[in-house]
Design a protein around this motif. Structure first.
Motif, PDB file in Angstrom:
ATOM      1  N   TYR A 106     -34.934 -28.364-113.597  1.00 38.84           N
ATOM      2  CA  TYR A 106     -36.464 -28.217-114.161  1.00 38.84           C
ATOM      3  C   TYR A 106     -36.589 -27.894-115.572  1.00 38.84           C
ATOM      4  O   TYR A 106     -35.708 -27.438-116.189  1.00 38.84           O
ATOM      5  CB  TYR A 106     -36.851 -26.776-113.258  1.00 38.84           C
ATOM      6  N   LYS A 107     -37.580 -28.626-116.040  1.00 42.86           N
ATOM      7  CA  LYS A 107     -37.892 -28.414-117.670  1.00 42.86           C
ATOM      8  C   LYS A 107     -39.223 -27.952-117.856  1.00 42.86           C
ATOM      9  O   LYS A 107     -40.172 -29.062-117.688  1.00 42.86           O
ATOM     10  CB  LYS A 107     -37.453 -29.883-118.204  1.00 42.86           C
ATOM     11  N   PRO A 108     -39.532 -26.780-118.105  1.00 42.50           N
ATOM     12  CA  PRO A 108     -40.699 -26.474-118.828  1.00 42.50           C
ATOM     13  C   PRO A 108     -40.793 -26.956-120.127  1.00 42.50           C
ATOM     14  O   PRO A 108     -39.878 -26.855-120.989  1.00 42.50           O
ATOM     15  CB  PRO A 108     -40.669 -25.031-118.557  1.00 42.50           C
ATOM     16  N   ALA A 109     -42.099 -27.574-120.749  1.00 43.07           N
ATOM     17  CA  ALA A 109     -42.307 -28.034-121.984  1.00 43.07           C
ATOM     18  C   ALA A 109     -43.629 -27.906-122.699  1.00 43.07           C
ATOM     19  O   ALA A 109     -44.433 -27.611-121.712  1.00 43.07           O
ATOM     20  CB  ALA A 109     -41.798 -29.641-121.783  1.00 43.07           C
ATOM     21  N   GLY A 110     -43.549 -27.702-123.737  1.00 40.21           N
ATOM     22  CA  GLY A 110     -44.853 -27.259-124.547  1.00 40.21           C
ATOM     23  C   GLY A 110     -45.157 -25.834-124.446  1.00 40.21           C
ATOM     24  O   GLY A 110     -45.415 -25.275-123.460  1.00 40.21           O
ATOM     25  N   GLY A 111     -45.537 -25.354-125.786  1.00 41.27           N
ATOM     26  CA  GLY A 111     -45.942 -23.798-125.861  1.00 41.27           C
ATOM     27  C   GLY A 111     -44.949 -22.986-125.695  1.00 41.27           C
ATOM     28  O   GLY A 111     -45.334 -21.763-125.678  1.00 41.27           O
ATOM     29  N   ILE A 112     -43.549 -23.173-125.414  1.00 43.53           N
ATOM     30  CA  ILE A 112     -42.507 -22.241-125.314  1.00 43.53           C
ATOM     31  C   ILE A 112     -41.894 -22.140-126.725  1.00 43.53           C
ATOM     32  O   ILE A 112     -41.033 -23.038-127.111  1.00 43.53           O
ATOM     33  CB  ILE A 112     -41.636 -22.787-124.381  1.00 43.53           C
ATOM     34  N   SER A 113     -42.298 -20.969-127.605  1.00 46.28           N
ATOM     35  CA  SER A 113     -42.074 -21.033-128.874  1.00 46.28           C
ATOM     36  C   SER A 113     -41.244 -19.767-129.264  1.00 46.28           C
ATOM     37  O   SER A 113     -40.733 -19.617-130.410  1.00 46.28           O
ATOM     38  CB  SER A 113     -42.924 -21.181-129.793  1.00 46.28           C
ATOM     39  N   LYS A 114     -41.391 -18.673-128.290  1.00 45.97           N
ATOM     40  CA  LYS A 114     -40.655 -17.218-128.745  1.00 45.97           C
ATOM     41  C   LYS A 114     -39.352 -17.043-127.727  1.00 45.97           C
ATOM     42  O   LYS A 114     -39.507 -17.556-126.713  1.00 45.97           O
ATOM     43  CB  LYS A 114     -41.948 -16.315-128.248  1.00 45.97           C
TER      44      LYS A 114
END
Length: 329
Positions: free
Chosen positions: A264-272
């Motif tokens: 699984y790969k969440p991507a986009g908007g994860i910056s913290k």
């Protein structure tokens, strides 16, 4: 604080790869997602317990090994890609690792992700590190270039040395319920990848419903995807916890039915850094510790590493530093 000297970023070479399965429309008809229930569950993740002090540092060091360090900008250049690869070689300053008692650890990102044009540059810059290069192919980010062109792009990226291929689905197949067309394309992309691992980008912010997200996830897994990924990072809505739950629960169901573990790969908007910890808690609670490994979990991110470094420096020194002390490229 002393951490055991192990290779945090080691890939599991004994992992059984997804061989692909026939499209099962009967299974598809069973898929339903309750958005309200997903939202309630998502609201509890990360609120019941928190990771502090040396345990937080350990989790954040592991989070680095899940990052696909990425540059996908219109002004990318060979120099920028080379600098990103240099960062991948040494993602945390040595004095910070020493202060944390972690200087014996090998901490590297899961991959470096670039456009096809820069695959060869990245491969050369990472030679000898074991860090794979991932290429976004198939007409990223829209996925609407001619099918033959997308197949050739996948094959060219693999020939240039990419070990992972992130492909974009045609969202209209999902919106129209044309599951056979989506399955056939994904199966062709998997074949074109050969030994390279296939990560399918669903563009979840453009799929209208959580049930569509779940069904698209299932189709891609049946077609042979090694990973399912939320977003290109170019949509208005990118990775979030509710959508992640839909996809992760399909991964769990798929594993229960087939015995195959899908990444699984969440991507986009994860910056913290705190967001990374929340997503890691989600994986641990929903899928178990086995999925907290680079061959089954990735973040599509770049700026995330900067905030993780700041948190690690605070853990080591008690002080937060400015972003420019952890330059990316």
């Amino acid at each position: 604080m002393t951490l055991k000297a192990v290779d945090l970023g080691a890939h599991n070479h004994n992992h059984q790869r997804n061989p692909g399965f026939d499209l099962d429309l009967g299974w598809m008809r069973q898929v339903r997602m309750n958005r309200s229930a997903l939202e309630r569950r998502a609201s509890t993740i990360g609120t019941r317990r928190s990771v502090k002090k040396q345990w937080q540092a350990a989790w954040l060091l592991r989070a680095i090994t899940f990052i696909d360090l990425t540059t996908l900008n219109g002004d990318d250049s060979a120099g920028r890609v080379e600098r990103l690869c240099a960062k991948a070689r040494q993602p945390v300053r040595p004095e910070i690792l020493k202060a944390l008692g972690a200087d014996g650890l090998k901490v590297n990102p899961g991959a470096v992700c670039v456009y096809h044009n820069f695959v060869e540059t990245a491969v050369n810059a990472l030679k000898g590190t074991g860090i794979p290069v991932a290429a976004v192919s198939t007409g990223f980010p829209a996925g609407l270039t001619p099918f033959e062109t997308r197949i050739k792009e996948v094959e060219a990226s693999v020939a240039a040395g990419a070990k992972e291929i992130d492909v974009v689905i045609e969202r209209h197949h999902v919106l129209n319920g044309d599951w056979q067309a989506l399955y056939d394309q994904m199966k062709a992309f998997r074949e074109a990848c050969g030994e390279a691992h296939l990560k399918t980008i669903l563009g979840t912010g453009e799929l209208a419903t959580q049930t569509n997200v779940a069904k698209a996830s299932l189709v891609c897994m049946l077609a042979g995807a090694d990973f399912i990924k939320t977003s290109t990072g170019k949509e208005k809505v990118n990775a979030d916890l509710q959508t992640s739950l839909s996809m992760i629960r399909m991964i769990r169901w798929f594993h229960e039915e087939t015995g195959i573990e899908i990444g699984y790969k969440p991507a986009g908007g994860i910056s913290k850094a705190k967001d990374a910890l929340t997503f890691m808690a989600l994986m641990k609670e929903e899928l178990g510790d086995n999925w907290l490994q680079p061959h089954l979990f990735r973040f599509g991110a770049s700026s995330l590493l900067t905030d993780i470094e700041r948190q690690l420096e605070h853990n080591a020194t008690g002080r937060y530093s400015a972003d420019y002390r952890q330059p990316m490229v």
